[in-house]
Design a protein around this motif. Structure first.
Motif, PDB file in Angstrom:
ATOM      1  N   MET A   1       0.849  -1.197   0.000  1.00 48.50           N
ATOM      2  CA  MET A   1       0.000   0.000   0.000  1.00 48.50           C
ATOM      3  C   MET A   1       0.883   1.246   0.000  1.00 48.50           C
ATOM      4  N   ARG A   2       0.630   2.138  -0.939  1.00 48.76           N
ATOM      5  CA  ARG A   2       1.427   3.354  -1.050  1.00 48.76           C
ATOM      6  C   ARG A   2       0.830   4.485  -0.216  1.00 48.76           C
ATOM      7  N   THR A   3       1.703   5.378   0.217  1.00 48.35           N
ATOM      8  CA  THR A   3       1.281   6.548   0.982  1.00 48.35           C
ATOM      9  C   THR A   3       1.093   7.732   0.034  1.00 48.35           C
ATOM     10  N   LEU A   4      -0.015   8.451   0.201  1.00 48.84           N
ATOM     11  CA  LEU A   4      -0.258   9.681  -0.537  1.00 48.84           C
ATOM     12  C   LEU A   4      -0.070  10.849   0.428  1.00 48.84           C
ATOM     13  N   THR A   5       0.953  11.663   0.149  1.00 47.59           N
ATOM     14  CA  THR A   5       1.357  12.740   1.054  1.00 47.59           C
ATOM     15  C   THR A   5       1.174  14.099   0.406  1.00 47.59           C
ATOM     16  N   VAL A   6       0.552  15.011   1.141  1.00 52.49           N
ATOM     17  CA  VAL A   6       0.437  16.414   0.747  1.00 52.49           C
ATOM     18  C   VAL A   6       1.578  17.181   1.408  1.00 52.49           C
ATOM     19  N   VAL A   7       2.265  18.017   0.633  1.00 58.65           N
ATOM     20  CA  VAL A   7       3.294  18.906   1.183  1.00 58.65           C
ATOM     21  C   VAL A   7       2.875  20.334   0.873  1.00 58.65           C
ATOM     22  N   SER A   8       2.769  21.164   1.900  1.00 56.49           N
ATOM     23  CA  SER A   8       2.301  22.532   1.678  1.00 56.49           C
ATOM     24  C   SER A   8       2.963  23.506   2.640  1.00 56.49           C
ATOM     25  N   ALA A   9       3.275  24.681   2.120  1.00 55.01           N
ATOM     26  CA  ALA A   9       3.681  25.799   2.970  1.00 55.01           C
ATOM     27  C   ALA A   9       2.424  26.475   3.494  1.00 55.01           C
ATOM     28  N   VAL A  10       2.458  26.866   4.749  1.00 57.78           N
ATOM     29  CA  VAL A  10       1.316  27.514   5.391  1.00 57.78           C
ATOM     30  C   VAL A  10       1.855  28.680   6.223  1.00 57.78           C
ATOM     31  N   SER A  11       1.118  29.780   6.252  1.00 56.32           N
ATOM     32  CA  SER A  11       1.527  30.900   7.089  1.00 56.32           C
ATOM     33  C   SER A  11       1.378  30.541   8.561  1.00 56.32           C
ATOM     34  N   MET A  12       2.013  31.306   9.425  1.00 60.88           N
ATOM     35  CA  MET A  12       1.953  31.047  10.856  1.00 60.88           C
ATOM     36  C   MET A  12       0.512  31.045  11.365  1.00 60.88           C
ATOM     37  N   ASP A  13      -0.366  31.825  10.710  1.00 64.67           N
ATOM     38  CA  ASP A  13      -1.760  31.857  11.133  1.00 64.67           C
ATOM     39  C   ASP A  13      -2.652  30.925  10.309  1.00 64.67           C
ATOM     40  N   GLY A  14      -2.036  29.968   9.610  1.00 68.35           N
ATOM     41  CA  GLY A  14      -2.769  28.844   9.041  1.00 68.35           C
ATOM     42  C   GLY A  14      -3.353  29.001   7.663  1.00 68.35           C
ATOM     43  N   PHE A  15      -2.814  29.919   6.848  1.00 71.68           N
ATOM     44  CA  PHE A  15      -3.382  30.121   5.522  1.00 71.68           C
ATOM     45  C   PHE A  15      -2.492  29.563   4.418  1.00 71.68           C
ATOM     46  N   TYR A  16      -3.144  29.008   3.409  1.00 73.29           N
ATOM     47  CA  TYR A  16      -2.496  28.449   2.225  1.00 73.29           C
ATOM     48  C   TYR A  16      -1.964  29.562   1.334  1.00 73.29           C
ATOM     49  N   ASP A  17      -2.736  30.625   1.199  1.00 73.67           N
ATOM     50  CA  ASP A  17      -2.250  31.847   0.566  1.00 73.67           C
ATOM     51  C   ASP A  17      -2.943  33.033   1.211  1.00 73.67           C
TER      52      ASP A  17
END
Length: 197
Positions: A1-17
């Motif tokens: 079984m393969r792992t599906l991983t999300v990698v994301s930068a997030v601001s200190m207050d939790g926003f994607y952009d």
């Protein structure tokens, strides 16, 4: 079984952009270093339509750009040869002379959950995704995301787009800091996404 991983930068207050054009989540060079680690552990990259359009025009040429960050050049070399799965109802495969032409497959949004579930059953390396927020949030609702790796940037953007569209329960897998950088990596395992709508 393969792992599906999300990698994301997030601001200190939790926003994607951030709110509006020109306000972006802070990313230090350690983001590129960690991206390289993740693609070295994978052999498939999952992309949404917008990310595919942006990345396919940018990343192929970085490998030969002597002015680029070293980790980004290596990332580009691997990106050009791993399999790419694009979830879109409108995207077209890359042209025959494009470096991604032989290893990019387009999957419709309706078929994506079943197709990704099949990919995860294979005995291969990890599947990883960057950006593609709408796509992976949809897969999260189907229980197909295993891990979310958040690179917490050292600044607040005071509003914008949240990382997740629906509630999800997570368990902390690990925390990491990077020498000479203020970004913190937090790795989470997905325990319980919200029920599919």
């Amino acid at each position: 079984m393969r792992t599906l991983t999300v990698v994301s930068a997030v601001s200190m207050d939790g926003f994607y952009d951030g709110p509006g054009s020109g306000v972006t989540v802070p990313m230090e060079n350690c983001f590129g270093t960690y991206n390289l680690e993740r693609i070295q552990a994978a052999d498939t990259v999952l992309l949404g339509a917008n990310s595919y359009a942006m990345f396919s025009s940018y990343w192929p040429g970085v490998a030969d750009d002597s002015s680029a960050f070293e980790a980004d050049r290596e990332f580009s070399k691997i990106y050009n040869v791993v399999d790419k799965v694009v979830v879109s109802d409108h995207a077209s495969p890359p042209p025959a002379d494009h470096p991604w032409a032989d290893n990019t497959r387009i999957v419709s949004r309706a078929d994506a959950p079943a197709e990704i579930a099949k990919l995860k059953e294979q005995d291969r390396r990890e599947i990883v995704t960057w950006a593609s927020r709408t796509t992976w949030n949809g897969l999260l609702q189907h229980g197909l995301i295993d891990e979310i790796h958040v690179l917490l940037g050292p600044a607040a953007v005071a509003g914008g787009t949240p990382l997740c569209e629906h509630p999800v329960s997570l368990r902390r897998l690990g925390v990491r800091t990077f020498d000479n950088f203020d970004t913190v990596l937090i790795r989470y395992g997905v325990q319980q996404p919200a029920a599919p709508r």
